[in-house]
Enzyme design. Structure first.
Site, PDB file in Angstrom:
ATOM      1  CB  CYS A 260      -1.033   0.079   1.232  1.00 31.50           C
ATOM      2  SG  CYS A 260      -0.277   0.021   2.968  1.00 31.50           S
ATOM      3  CG  HIS A 308      -4.338   0.151   3.807  1.00 29.91           C
ATOM      4  ND1 HIS A 308      -3.598  -0.821   3.113  1.00 29.91           N
ATOM      5  CD2 HIS A 308      -5.436   0.762   3.060  1.00 29.91           C
ATOM      6  CE1 HIS A 308      -4.399  -1.049   2.092  1.00 29.91           C
ATOM      7  NE2 HIS A 308      -5.488   0.151   1.783  1.00 29.91           N
ATOM      8  CG  HIS A 320      -6.573   0.658  -1.696  1.00 30.69           C
ATOM      9  ND1 HIS A 320      -6.818   0.081  -0.700  1.00 30.69           N
ATOM     10  CD2 HIS A 320      -7.771  -0.045  -2.595  1.00 30.69           C
ATOM     11  CE1 HIS A 320      -7.878  -0.778  -0.794  1.00 30.69           C
ATOM     12  NE2 HIS A 320      -8.478  -0.791  -2.041  1.00 30.69           N
TER      13      HIS A 320
END
Length: 348
Positions: A260, A308, A320
């Site tokens: 990520c 994240h 993402h």
């Protein structure tokens, strides 16, 4: 079943099959499915495992970044130490020459007596001036030698400490790598233990949860109209969108796979604005912006531990790298619990 969990099940099945011999694969009994647990409980467990895996991944990434910096520091100190040792050698040669000159000019007669006995006192005084100048130069030579020795000793000490720090970071990186693998093994074990019906139910519940979270976010008024992206933000978004469909891989920074924060940091680096590598550092060090002021290119940080990160692309969506077994995708802004947002191109 959603494409998300279908890919995850395929990943787990391939991993499990690879661990078996052809004979064992046909003879091994099916894992006992956890029938006594509700779909909500299973989803909670699965999401927890993914969150723990991503948290371990970001810790690994942070250590890898520190290790990269430490390697550069060790190399810099090694170069400086090599230069200092060369300078020390030159200073010692000069000091040796000075010692020989002093030995050759040794006499028991006082300079004052030599002045009194001189046939030409003025010439003797001039010579004394030259001798004084030589004495000062000799003192400077000795001072340079002492200073160079001190600097070389200090650089050698710092180089040893830097190397020790590098070894500590290397060992920490290995432990964190093992932690990530252990967490991912737990994910695969849970997925492999589920029936097809449970997996379908899990996918439905997860998708409905995301839809509800997105609907609640939109109706709450927390989002405003999209602001126009900066030139750099627009370039970062275009870079991230060009990576759609590429697999997630923990610790990866492209070009074939990303995690990520690897995706967001590389996108902004290609836009001309280097940012921290990990989601935690991106949250900690980049300027915060309210959700109502979001513009494409801003980064949305998720979970209380900032484990994240995604990039806002406009109209309530982000791009993402979701998690292991999935591919880079465009998803609703509320796909995960939102911590906040940051703007890389407004560095303080």
């Amino acid at each position: 079943m959603s494409g998300r969990l279908l890919r995850l099940v395929g990943t787990a099945a391939v991993a499990a099959h690879a661990a078996l011999t052809p004979t064992a694969a046909t003879a091994a009994p099916e894992p006992e499915p956890p029938h006594d647990r509700s779909v909500a409980e299973l989803l909670t467990d699965l999401q927890r495992l993914y969150r723990e895996a991503e948290e371990a991944t970001e810790a690994y990434n942070a250590t890898e970044e520190k290790l990269r910096e430490q390697r550069a520091e060790v190399a810099r100190l090694d170069r400086a130490l090599a230069r200092a040792r060369l300078s020390l050698h030159d200073s010692r040669v000069a000091a040796g020459r000075l010692a020989r000159q002093q030995y050759q000019n040794t006499t028991d007669i006082s300079p004052y007596v030599r002045l009194l006995l001189a046939r030409d006192p003025q010439r003797a005084l001039d010579q004394g001036h030259v001798i004084g100048q030589l004495a000062r130069e000799r003192a400077e030579t000795v001072g340079r030698l002492a200073g160079t020795e001190h600097r070389a000793d200090e650089l050698a000490r710092r180089a040893r400490e830097a190397l020790d720090d590098q070894l500590v970071l290397t060992e920490r990186k290995k432990k964190e790598r093992d932690d990530v693998r252990e967490r991912l093994d737990e994910v695969e074990e849970l997925l492999a233990s589920l029936t097809a019906e449970q997996l379908t139910d899990l996918a439905d519940v997860e998708d409905k949860g995301i839809e509800k979270a997105q609907r609640d976010l939109v109706t709450s008024g927390a989002l405003g109209d999209d602001a126009k992206p900066s030139e750099q933000g627009d370039r970062a978004v275009h870079y991230a969108l060009r990576q759609l469909g590429k697999p997630y891989e923990w610790g990866a920074e492209g070009p074939g796979t990303y995690d990520c924060s690897g995706l967001t940091s590389e996108a902004w680096a290609h836009a001309g604005t280097p940012i921290p590598r990990t989601s935690q550092e991106q949250w900690e060090r980049l300027p915060k912006v309210p959700l109502k002021d979001l513009r494409p290119g801003d980064l949305v940080i998720y979970f209380p531990q900032a484990t994240h990160v995604a990039m806002y692309v406009g109209e309530g969506e982000v791009v993402h790298a979701p998690r292991t077994g999935e591919r880079i995708e465009v998803a609703p802004l509320a796909s995960n619990p939102i911590l906040g947002a940051v703007r890389p191109d407004e560095l303080p």
